[in-house]
Design an enzyme around this catalytic site. Structure first.
Site, short mmCIF file in Angstrom:
data_model
loop_
_atom_site.label_atom_id
_atom_site.label_comp_id
_atom_site.label_asym_id
_atom_site.label_seq_id
_atom_site.Cartn_x
_atom_site.Cartn_y
_atom_site.Cartn_z
N PHE A 110 99.74 80.77 72.95
CA PHE A 110 100.66 80.24 73.97
C PHE A 110 99.98 79.23 74.90
O PHE A 110 100.65 78.45 75.56
CB PHE A 110 101.25 81.39 74.80
CG PHE A 110 100.35 81.91 75.89
CD1 PHE A 110 99.39 82.86 75.62
CD2 PHE A 110 100.46 81.43 77.19
CE1 PHE A 110 98.56 83.33 76.63
CE2 PHE A 110 99.63 81.89 78.21
CZ PHE A 110 98.68 82.85 77.92
N LYS A 111 98.66 79.24 74.92
CA LYS A 111 97.93 78.33 75.82
C LYS A 111 98.29 76.85 75.56
O LYS A 111 98.23 76.04 76.47
CB LYS A 111 96.42 78.50 75.65
CG LYS A 111 95.88 79.92 75.82
CD LYS A 111 95.81 80.34 77.25
CE LYS A 111 94.88 81.51 77.56
NZ LYS A 111 95.04 82.76 76.85
N ASP A 112 98.67 76.54 74.31
CA ASP A 112 99.03 75.15 73.99
C ASP A 112 100.23 74.65 74.81
O ASP A 112 100.32 73.47 75.11
CB ASP A 112 99.42 75.03 72.50
CG ASP A 112 98.21 75.12 71.58
OD1 ASP A 112 97.14 74.60 71.94
OD2 ASP A 112 98.36 75.71 70.48
N MET A 115 98.71 73.57 78.01
CA MET A 115 97.54 72.69 77.89
C MET A 115 97.89 71.31 77.34
O MET A 115 97.33 70.31 77.77
CB MET A 115 96.50 73.36 77.01
CG MET A 115 95.11 72.92 77.29
SD MET A 115 94.53 73.40 78.92
CE MET A 115 93.92 75.03 78.59
#
Ligand SMILES: *Cc1c(COP(=O)(O)O)cnc(C)c1O
Length: 458
Positions: A110-112, A115
């Site tokens: 989920f960091k994408d 980011m």
């Protein structure tokens, strides 16, 4: 929108300041002075929007001083065009379990979602137009790869990623270390994620060093990341209209679940936010006993949650303590000097109105993956599995949405322990598999890290 520090409300910052700095100069976290609260008819309007339009509306509240609406919308479209889903996230139903897949970006976590946006904001805000920016980031496994994918080959930006040596999965490491760009430096620290995060925070608070290298940060303490994560709470909530809705969130640094709290503060009527932890259960302990006391990090099957110092908890503390910056400072000082702080009964009760927490150990995690695979023919990653387990503390018949934070392929070693089923390699990473890895191993010492960075940029 004006920003303040959780430890000092008198100083003012704008969006660009807080975006670039990440951490306030007094060691506190940035927080908006005011939060937009939507009324019912505004919420109703938001519920009709597609993902990018919804994201534009929500994110604009926090950065309208630096972005025109149309520009922001274009930036978001660009950020999400490489995702393998039409609407950024995907919602799946398995009986009474609703899974929100947040891992269809380039690095499968989920960091994408935040980011990719941050990467484009660096360009759009002209942050690196006349001076190279050096981004230093600590990762428990997924932030690093997401940052690299977002900032890879950008002009006038270097990225230094600190990960705990031998404490992340093979695929997590591979995605980070095979990129091969000249502006990316992977550093494996002989220590834990908490050590990596501590070193980064310390470098940020050393003004001389920070200014010398024109340092910036993209860790989950960066407010812009939280803002991008608020969007999917709204978006997925709207798919389940007119019901009592809870979210179960695999939690480490308290960034993702705090975004849910923000969504609630903005008027989204979420029932409970369920904090799922692994054996690094500081958040479960603080909710049940009031004591916030980091202990040693225990490596687990969900490495991205192997965090004892949940930095974003300071933001919640700010609200629990009635936005009293002096009190936050006292608590954080206690943490620094005595190694813990203690919340009283009233403060715990305030937290419990919005949150529940449950620890899921490794053995349970394996069981959950195994049973889920058997019952639903679907493989959960170990982080998402903790949320499925923790969601069982909701006993009434309200709806629970599980945040699926990573693709199982990132944690093949664990999946193999739980089930004999194969996980197909997602196409985003197929091209990395036979590339050469590049990273340096450093001792767990801030002086060594600073020397390394200075050496690379001189
Ligand atoms: C980062 C991460 C988490 C924890 O999120 P926080 O915002 O740090 O609480 C959970 N699961 C996965 C897969 C992650 O990468």
């Amino acid at each position: 929108m004006e920003y303040i520090s959780t430890r000092n409300k008198t100083l003012k910052y704008n969006f660009k300041d807080i975006f670039l700095r990440g951490l306030a100069p007094d060691g506190g976290l940035f927080i908006p002075r005011q939060i937009k609260k939507y009324n019912n008819s505004e919420i109703e309007k938001l519920s009709k929007l597609n993902y990018v339009d919804l994201a534009t509306e929500i994110i604009l509240n926090f950065c309208s001083s630096d972005f025109e609406k149309n520009k922001l919308k274009k930036l978001l479209e660009m950020s999400y065009k490489n995702f393998t889903t039409q609407e950024v996230i995907n919602i799946k139903k398995f009986g009474d379990i609703n899974l929100i897949e947040l891992y269809h970006g380039p690095t499968l976590a989920f960091k994408d979602i935040a980011m990719q946006v941050l990467g484009n904001m660096y360009d759009e805000l002209n942050i690196s137009s006349n001076k190279t920016v050096n981004i230093v980031v600590a990762t428990s496994g997924d932030t690093g790869s997401a940052a690299i994918a977002a900032l890879n080959d950008r002009k006038n930006i270097n990225v230094f990623v600190l990960h705990p040596y031998n404490k992340i999965s093979n695929i997590q490491r591979k995605i980070m270390t095979t990129v091969g760009s000249n502006n990316i430096y992977n550093i494996a620290i002989r220590g834990t994620f908490d050590d990596c995060q501590k070193h980064v925070k310390e470098m940020f608070s050393e003004n001389k060093f920070r200014e010398k290298i024109n340092m910036s940060g993209v860790n989950s303490i960066n407010w812009a990341r939280i803002v991008c994560q608020i969007v999917y709470y709204f978006y997925s909530y709207f798919k389940f209209k007119n019901k009592k809705i809870n979210f179960a969130v695999p939690t480490g640094n308290f960034g993702d679940v705090f975004a849910g709290y923000m969504a609630k503060k903005m008027g989204l009527p979420i029932e409970k936010l369920i904090i799922a932890t692994n054996e690094n259960d500081i958040l479960e302990r603080v909710i049940n006993t009031g004591e916030y006391k980091p202990s040693k990090v225990k490596p687990s099957l969900s490495p991205s949650m192997d965090v004892q110092i949940s930095s974003n908890f300071e933001r919640l503390l700010f609200y629990i303590l009635d936005e009293d910056d002096k009190k936050v400072s006292v608590f954080m000082n206690d943490l620094k000097l005595k190694g813990s702080f203690l919340l009283n009964k009233e403060q715990i009760a305030i937290i419990k109105k919005d949150f529940s927490a449950k620890k899921i150990n490794d053995k349970e995690t394996i069981e959950i993956i195994k049973n889920f695979s058997k019952n639903h023919d679907f493989i959960l990653d170990p982080h998402t599995a903790t949320a499925v387990g923790a969601s069982k503390i909701i006993k009434d018949n309200s709806v629970i949405l599980i945040l699926g934070t990573a693709h199982p392929y990132k944690f093949l070693e664990t999946i193999k322990m739980a089930t004999s089923k194969e996980v197909a390699m997602p196409k985003q990473i197929a091209h990395l598999m036979d590339k050469k890895e590049k990273y340096d191993v450093l001792e767990n010492k801030i002086t060594d890290i600073k020397e390394y960075i200075l050496g690379k940029i001189s």
